[in-house]
Design an enzyme around this catalytic site. Structure first.
Site, PDB file in Angstrom:
ATOM      1  N   GLU B  53       0.821  -1.212   0.000  1.00 19.08           N
ATOM      2  CA  GLU B  53       0.000   0.000   0.000  1.00 19.08           C
ATOM      3  C   GLU B  53       0.854   1.261   0.000  1.00 19.08           C
ATOM      4  OE1 GLU B  53      -0.469  -2.624   1.914  1.00 19.08           O
ATOM      5  OE2 GLU B  53      -2.542  -3.319   1.623  1.00 19.08           O
ATOM      6  N   PHE B 115     -11.664  -7.919  13.605  1.00 15.02           N
ATOM      7  CA  PHE B 115     -10.539  -8.344  12.770  1.00 15.02           C
ATOM      8  C   PHE B 115     -10.188  -7.237  11.774  1.00 15.02           C
ATOM      9  CE2 PHE B 115      -9.037 -10.481   8.819  1.00 15.02           C
ATOM     10  CZ  PHE B 115      -7.808 -10.885   9.312  1.00 15.02           C
ATOM     11  N   GLN B 116      -8.940  -6.878  11.718  1.00 13.19           N
ATOM     12  CA  GLN B 116      -8.434  -5.815  10.841  1.00 13.19           C
ATOM     13  C   GLN B 116      -9.145  -4.489  11.058  1.00 13.19           C
ATOM     14  OE1 GLN B 116      -8.174  -7.453   6.795  1.00 13.19           O
ATOM     15  NE2 GLN B 116      -6.120  -8.171   7.294  1.00 13.19           N
ATOM     16  N   LYS B 165     -17.690  -1.362   5.418  1.00 14.95           N
ATOM     17  CA  LYS B 165     -18.092  -2.334   4.401  1.00 14.95           C
ATOM     18  C   LYS B 165     -19.602  -2.296   4.140  1.00 14.95           C
ATOM     19  CE  LYS B 165     -16.923  -7.122   3.238  1.00 14.95           C
ATOM     20  NZ  LYS B 165     -16.253  -8.344   3.734  1.00 14.95           N
ATOM     21  N   MET B 467      24.204   9.265   2.765  1.00 17.91           N
ATOM     22  CA  MET B 467      24.024  10.554   3.425  1.00 17.91           C
ATOM     23  C   MET B 467      24.275  10.440   4.926  1.00 17.91           C
ATOM     24  SD  MET B 467      23.585  13.649   2.974  1.00 17.91           S
ATOM     25  CE  MET B 467      22.621  14.390   1.672  1.00 17.91           C
TER      26      MET B 467
HETATM   27  C1  LIG Z   1      12.162   6.120   5.504  1.00  9.25           C
HETATM   28  C2  LIG Z   1      13.442   6.747   5.886  1.00  9.25           C
HETATM   29  N1  LIG Z   1      14.246   6.154   6.793  1.00  9.25           N
HETATM   30  C3  LIG Z   1      15.430   6.719   7.134  1.00  9.25           C
HETATM   31  C4  LIG Z   1      15.831   7.896   6.575  1.00  9.25           C
HETATM   32  C5  LIG Z   1      17.159   8.538   6.972  1.00  9.25           C
HETATM   33  N2  LIG Z   1      18.070   8.615   5.827  1.00  9.25           N
HETATM   34  C6  LIG Z   1      18.223   9.738   5.094  1.00  9.25           C
HETATM   35  S1  LIG Z   1      19.270   9.557   3.821  1.00  9.25           S
HETATM   36  C7  LIG Z   1      19.599   7.962   4.251  1.00  9.25           C
HETATM   37  C8  LIG Z   1      20.568   7.125   3.435  1.00  9.25           C
HETATM   38  C9  LIG Z   1      20.069   6.869   2.070  1.00  9.25           C
HETATM   39  O1  LIG Z   1      20.886   5.916   1.458  1.00  9.25           O
HETATM   40  P1  LIG Z   1      20.796   5.650  -0.099  1.00  9.25           P
HETATM   41  O2  LIG Z   1      19.399   5.481  -0.519  1.00  9.25           O
HETATM   42  O3  LIG Z   1      21.723   4.548  -0.440  1.00  9.25           O
HETATM   43  O4  LIG Z   1      21.286   7.026  -0.719  1.00  9.25           O
HETATM   44  P2  LIG Z   1      22.708   7.736  -0.698  1.00  9.25           P
HETATM   45  O5  LIG Z   1      22.679   8.724   0.421  1.00  9.25           O
HETATM   46  O6  LIG Z   1      23.743   6.685  -0.483  1.00  9.25           O
HETATM   47  O7  LIG Z   1      22.798   8.390  -2.021  1.00  9.25           O
HETATM   48  C10 LIG Z   1      18.879   7.593   5.390  1.00  9.25           C
HETATM   49  C11 LIG Z   1      18.959   6.289   6.057  1.00  9.25           C
HETATM   50  C12 LIG Z   1      14.942   8.492   5.646  1.00  9.25           C
HETATM   51  N3  LIG Z   1      15.213   9.663   5.077  1.00  9.25           N
HETATM   52  N4  LIG Z   1      13.778   7.895   5.301  1.00  9.25           N
END
Ligand SMILES: Cc1ncc(C[n+]2csc(CCOP(=O)(O)OP(=O)(O)O)c2C)c(N)n1
Lengths: 90, 554
Positions: B53, B115-116, B165, B467
């Site tokens: 979803e 349920f749900q 529903k 990042m």
């Molecule tokens: C749902 C979610 N969980 C955690 C984060 C924290 N977060 C921000 S950037 C990042 C790393 C992203 O890694 P990647 O997709 O490999 O991209 P890169 O920075 O390596 O280009 C994380 C864990 C987020 N923004 N969103």
């Protein structure tokens, strides 16, 4: 902390109170008291909300005003002052 | 005539969707929404079965952002509904018009921990613009119209309609009455522009600060004309990219944490800041009390609550940007300022010289941007690759750059690209993702396979949560904690198992051919671009710093 009394007019929808409380908490205002009454004639509810915060009350008024079912939001300054006076003497 | 025919609530739902011009919906079935899925069989609306979803709601978001139409998604009660929450939050934070339909347990069972059963209506309060729960079949038609109206009206946003529903199965007559509009819209006062005009005529160093509201107000022409006529230097937020023509000589690119140095310095030095559809977000301002410290502010917005929220406006102008901005479009005498700004733009222009054979992601994204066809829609995930895309891709319209701005939700890029491609079947759609982010909605590769959606995926693979790794290196003394992804799956094999053509590149010499191969391919494609795990996004405004204190290297 500043104290305020808001007078909120809304459509009489069950969930309005929940929405107002959620917005008030999220935007950083403490709720010190609340009364809510429905005018059964026109189905308009009047909510009096006593809040306190360091933040400007305009922030909360704008956010509550955005809720779809809200008709109006006003600050009752006189009440806020009385409240403050009471607090000082207590 | 159809109007005398009895319908079910579910039949009525699809009729109303059609009335609002909906051709496509994204969703996933389940027990409490079965009557709606049954009625779907008789509807002309095309349904896309996503594989989670969250994929459905992000495809609806991508659809809305790429096309300007409302995106629609549906899910069953309980876990189906809670799986929508992240996408709704994302749409809420980025002001995207989405209507989400959820099934609910029958009214008689509600409140019994059935349920749900989950109180999705209660859960939605903090992450939607508005939500409804329909407990009376006579209300359904009106509520559905209102959902569309609210999603699009003023500052746009997501609306959830929870339908038990028994309401889906109840019989009802369609009234075709669409006249009942919302009563309580916020009324905006007529704009008072005299103060703003005064500020503008006295400004020596004005800057136009462009946000995501411009595209959503359909005011791109007005903003470009304003920039042209005044000659005012301009900067953009992440969501505003594309509103200003990227070739405008006085346009300095993105401002804020990973903005250009020229943009940040110019804003720091300006004496008048004109914010259009922007909200002084913390990623834009850095340390707030040092943001544009000497500037007066004219703030155009549709949302009263944004005025004075983070920065006091000397001249707030509430209302429709399209009507109000042209009132200030005067020719200005600011040649000295223009040449100073153009000098900075020149001094701090991006450089793509990079030693060694390893691939330099900014150069790849720049080349993709140069080679991609006109009107290509780019989506991104979240992380370094997102910031590199924002910095180095040249975007000519905000509906051609879809990125999770306010929420920064990893997992956005792939499903958003699917939605964008469905809304614009004749345009190229490119999803720039990271090896971390892609796994967050990787199941949507199955949606691509099923409908043969020709999305191009550029996977910037640093085998890290890049990042976060960058921040650990810079601000946590290099202590790396849970950011290593060196045991990633074989992404090319993974793509191929969904009938997606895939290729991996590692060397600079392979880049141009690979991009061309990807763009020339008719179907879906995954290009895995291996880069050095140590590459950082520069420049960077460190946390709690002013925007003129940018770091340019470690
Ligand atoms: C749902 C979610 N969980 C955690 C984060 C924290 N977060 C921000 S950037 C990042 C790393 C992203 O890694 P990647 O997709 O490999 O991209 P890169 O920075 O390596 O280009 C994380 C864990 C987020 N923004 N969103």
């Amino acid at each position: 902390m500043n104290n305020y009394k808001l007078i909120i007019m809304t459509d009489d929808k069950q969930v309005v109170l929940e929405r107002i409380l959620q917005v008030t908490r999220y935007r950083g205002f403490l709720i010190d008291g609340i009364t809510a009454k429905v005018n059964t004639g026109n189905n308009i509810a009047t909510i009096e909300l006593f809040v306190s915060s360091d933040r400007s009350i305009a922030l909360l008024i704008d956010q509550i005003n955005k809720l779809v079912d809200i008709k109006s939001v006003k600050v009752d300054n006189s009440a806020a002052k009385r409240l403050k006076a009471k607090e000082c003497s207590a | 005539m159809t109007d005398s025919k009895l319908l079910t609530g579910s039949g009525l739902l699809f009729n109303v969707l059609e009335q609002h011009g909906v051709n496509h919906v994204f969703g996933y079935p389940g027990g409490a929404i079965m009557p709606i899925y049954d009625a779907l069989c008789e509807s002309d609306i095309q349904h896309f079965l996503c594989r989670h979803e969250q994929g459905a709601v992000f495809s609806a978001v991508g659809y809305a952002r790429a096309s300007g139409n409302v995106g629609v998604c549906m899910a069953t009660s309980g876990p189906g509904a809670t799986n929508l929450i992240t996408g709704l939050a994302d749409a809420w934070a980025d002001s995207i018009p989405v209507v989400a339909i959820t099934g609910q347990v029958p009214t008689a069972a509600m409140g019994s921990d059935a349920f749900q059963e989950i109180d999705i209506f209660g859960l939605s309060l903090a992450c939607t613009k508005h939500s409804f729960q329909v407990t009376n079949i006579e209300e359904l038609e009106k509520v559905l119209h209102q959902a569309f109206e609210i999603a699009l009206e003023g500052r746009q946003g997501p609306v959830l309609v929870d339908i038990p529903k028994d309401i889906q199965m109840a019989s009802v007559k369609q009234t075709f009455d669409t006249t009942e509009h919302l009563k309580n819209k916020v009324k905006l006062p007529l704009a008072d522009i005299s103060k703003a005009l005064n500020l503008l005529t006295h400004a020596k160093q004005p800057i136009l600060y462009v946000g995501g509201g411009v595209g959503m107000a359909n005011a791109i022409d007005e903003v470009r004309e304003f920039a042209q006529k005044t000659g005012m230097p301009s900067v953009s937020t992440l969501k505003g990219l594309g509103a200003i023509n990227p070739d405008n000589e006085n346009y300095l690119g993105m401002l804020g944490m990973h903005g250009t140095k020229a943009a940040n310095l110019a804003v720091h030095d300006c004496d008048l800041l004109i914010a259009v559809g922007a909200r002084f977000d913390d990623r834009v301002t850095g340390k707030l009390d040092q943001f544009a410290p000497n500037a007066k502010v004219i703030h155009f917005d549709i949302d009263t609550a944004e005025i004075n929220k983070r920065r006091e406006a000397d001249a707030p102008i509430l209302g429709d940007l399209k009507e109000n901005l042209p009132l200030l479009a005067l020719a200005l005498n600011i040649e000295d300022w223009q040449s100073k700004v153009q000098q900075m733009k020149n001094d701090f222009a991006w450089r793509y010289d990079h030693p060694g054979d390893n691939i330099f992601a900014p150069a790849v994204l720049k080349e993709v941007s140069d080679l991609m066809p006109k009107n290509t829609c780019v989506t991104t995930d979240v992380g370094q690759h997102q910031m590199w895309s924002a910095q180095h891709m040249s975007i000519d319209d905000p509906c051609n750059f879809l990125t999770s701005g306010s929420m920064g939700t990893m997992g956005f890029g792939l499903p958003a690209a699917i939605g964008a491609q469905i809304s614009r079947p004749h345009d190229t759609v490119i999803a720039v993702s990271g090896d971390g982010s892609i796994m967050m909605n990787v199941q949507e590769l199955a949606t691509i396979k099923r409908y043969q959606i020709p999305v191009k995926i550029i996977l910037i693979d640093n085998a890290k949560l890049g990042m976060v790794r960058q921040w650990q290196d810079l601000f946590f003394e290099g202590r790396l904690s849970e950011t290593d992804l060196s045991d990633n799956p074989d992404f090319c094999m993974l793509a191929q198992s969904f009938n997606i053509k895939a290729k991996q590149i590692r060397k600079k010499s392979e880049v141009t051919d690979a991009i061309n191969d990807m763009l020339d391919h008719n179907g879906p494609y995954l290009l895995q671009v291996k880069i050095d795990a140590k590459d950082n996004v520069w420049p960077l405004v460190p946390p709690n710093s002013a925007n003129n204190e940018m770091m340019e290297s470690a």
